[in-house]
Design an enzyme around this catalytic site. Structure first.
Site, short mmCIF file in Angstrom:
data_model
loop_
_atom_site.label_atom_id
_atom_site.label_comp_id
_atom_site.label_asym_id
_atom_site.label_seq_id
_atom_site.Cartn_x
_atom_site.Cartn_y
_atom_site.Cartn_z
N ARG A 228 -17.84 -25.19 10.55
CA ARG A 228 -19.07 -25.97 10.69
C ARG A 228 -18.76 -27.25 11.46
O ARG A 228 -18.31 -28.23 10.89
CB ARG A 228 -19.64 -26.28 9.31
CG ARG A 228 -21.10 -26.78 9.35
CD ARG A 228 -21.50 -27.32 7.99
NE ARG A 228 -20.88 -28.62 7.75
CZ ARG A 228 -20.62 -29.12 6.54
NH1 ARG A 228 -20.90 -28.43 5.46
NH2 ARG A 228 -20.07 -30.32 6.41
N HIS A 232 -23.76 -30.42 7.14
CA HIS A 232 -24.45 -29.43 6.32
C HIS A 232 -25.93 -29.42 6.64
O HIS A 232 -26.52 -28.39 6.93
CB HIS A 232 -24.22 -29.73 4.83
CG HIS A 232 -25.05 -28.88 3.93
ND1 HIS A 232 -24.86 -27.52 3.80
CD2 HIS A 232 -26.11 -29.20 3.13
CE1 HIS A 232 -25.75 -27.04 2.94
NE2 HIS A 232 -26.52 -28.03 2.54
N TYR A 241 -15.86 -36.98 4.30
CA TYR A 241 -14.97 -36.04 3.61
C TYR A 241 -14.18 -35.13 4.55
O TYR A 241 -13.27 -34.45 4.10
CB TYR A 241 -15.78 -35.17 2.63
CG TYR A 241 -16.93 -34.41 3.25
CD1 TYR A 241 -16.73 -33.22 3.93
CD2 TYR A 241 -18.23 -34.90 3.14
CE1 TYR A 241 -17.79 -32.53 4.50
CE2 TYR A 241 -19.30 -34.21 3.70
CZ TYR A 241 -19.08 -33.02 4.38
OH TYR A 241 -20.13 -32.35 4.93
#
Length: 328
Positions: A228, A232, A241
């Site tokens: 990815r 998100h 993160y």
């Protein structure tokens, strides 16, 4: 893939990324709903979509497969209207074999299995492809759907985009399994792991799974290993993160760049062709965005639509009251 077919795949992959980029910019201006882009996952989205037939096969998406549903016949302006909160214009047209986008993680999988089971009971020469992420495989719906699908030999392809993240939870924390595709054996059907950044490989394994389903041989779990590269969704900040070095390494495997590089070696791609296609796609995307934005806004009485086949008298009075207030 034949060369012209691969050129078509690149066209759809570029369209997917361009749309993502445009609507992210709109969302940042407060002009678009919360959105989950497929940046970095275009080979998964398009390679799998090109393996199914919009005329006879069904597609059951999660929320990151927008351009797959467009390839399957859902007009881009229709799904755009959904993100703009336009109720009527967002209705899936008659004859389009796509179920609505599902935001609740993995909740669409049991419905997809039921749909496939129904096709089998009707002896239809059709298959269902449904999508889920690696995080979705930790949901109970995943187990229930795959277990039932194996039991009734449903003609379905469970296409998992393993993009290494369940929102901010990395893949290594989600499961101790060496490969998610190995889980298929526990349900009594095959699993396959594929390079999710290689559109030709994704297409090949997806075609095999779809053909197997149509032959009446049951489900397949496809794990497409990708990354990815975006967030998100537009509420997420992956810089909090995600290791920048990991992202940079993934960027070197950009699925669109890989197709461009391959086509260049065949003499089928250059800067002139790139510019011409980019301009054409921009016009397509802009037209869809403008059409959706110009479509009618929902009215308060629309809250009562699509709930009852026949409105109870009490609810009908409430609807009339709301509509009357709107008219004053």
């Amino acid at each position: 893939m034949e060369e012209e077919f691969l050129l078509e795949a690149l066209r759809w992959m570029m369209k997917s990324r361009l749309y993502d980029q445009k609507v992210i910019a709109l969302q940042r201006q407060g002009l678009f709903g919360v959105y989950s882009p497929g940046i970095g996952q275009e080979a998964c989205i398009i390679g799998s979509a090109m393996a199914v037939d919009p005329v006879r096969d069904w597609m059951v998406p999660q929320y990151r497969e927008l351009m797959a549903t467009v390839h399957h016949g859902l007009p881009l302006e229709v799904i755009t209207a959904q993100y703009l909160g336009k109720i009527g214009p967002a209705r899936i047209p008659e004859g389009v074999k796509v179920l609505p986008t599902q935001v609740s993680i993995a909740a669409q999988l049991p419905q997809a299995t039921g749909l496939a089971w129904g096709l089998r009971l009707r002896r239809q020469d059709s298959a269902v492809i449904t999508y889920v992420g690696d995080g979705g495989s930790s949901e109970g719906d995943f187990h229930e759907a795959l277990n039932l699908a194996g039991t009734v030999c449903a003609p379905i392809v469970f296409f998992m985009q393993n993009n290494q993240w369940a929102i901010s939870t990395p893949r290594r924390v989600q499961s101790a399994t060496q490969s998610f595709s190995l889980r298929a054996a526990g349900y009594g059907f095959p699993g396959a792991e594929v390079d999710g950044n290689d559109v030709m490989a994704v297409y090949d394994v997806s075609v095999q799974a779809v053909e197997r389903a149509r032959r009446g041989e049951g489900p397949t779990l496809v794990e497409a290993v990708t990354y990815r590269m975006g967030f998100h969704n537009t509420t997420d900040n992956p810089s909090l993160y995600r290791d920048p070095d990991e992202y940079e390494e993934a960027r070197q495997r950009d699925p669109i760049d890989r197709v461009r590089a391959y086509l260049k070696t065949l003499g089928l791609w250059d800067q002139e062709r790139e510019q011409a296609l980019s301009e054409s796609l921009a016009q397509e995307v802009d037209l869809a965005l403008q059409t959706a934005a110009a479509s009618p806004a929902p009215r308060p009485e629309n809250l009562f639509d699509n709930i009852y086949e026949r409105l109870p008298e009490r609810v009908a009075r409430q609807r009339a009251e709301v509509a009357g207030r709107q008219g004053r």
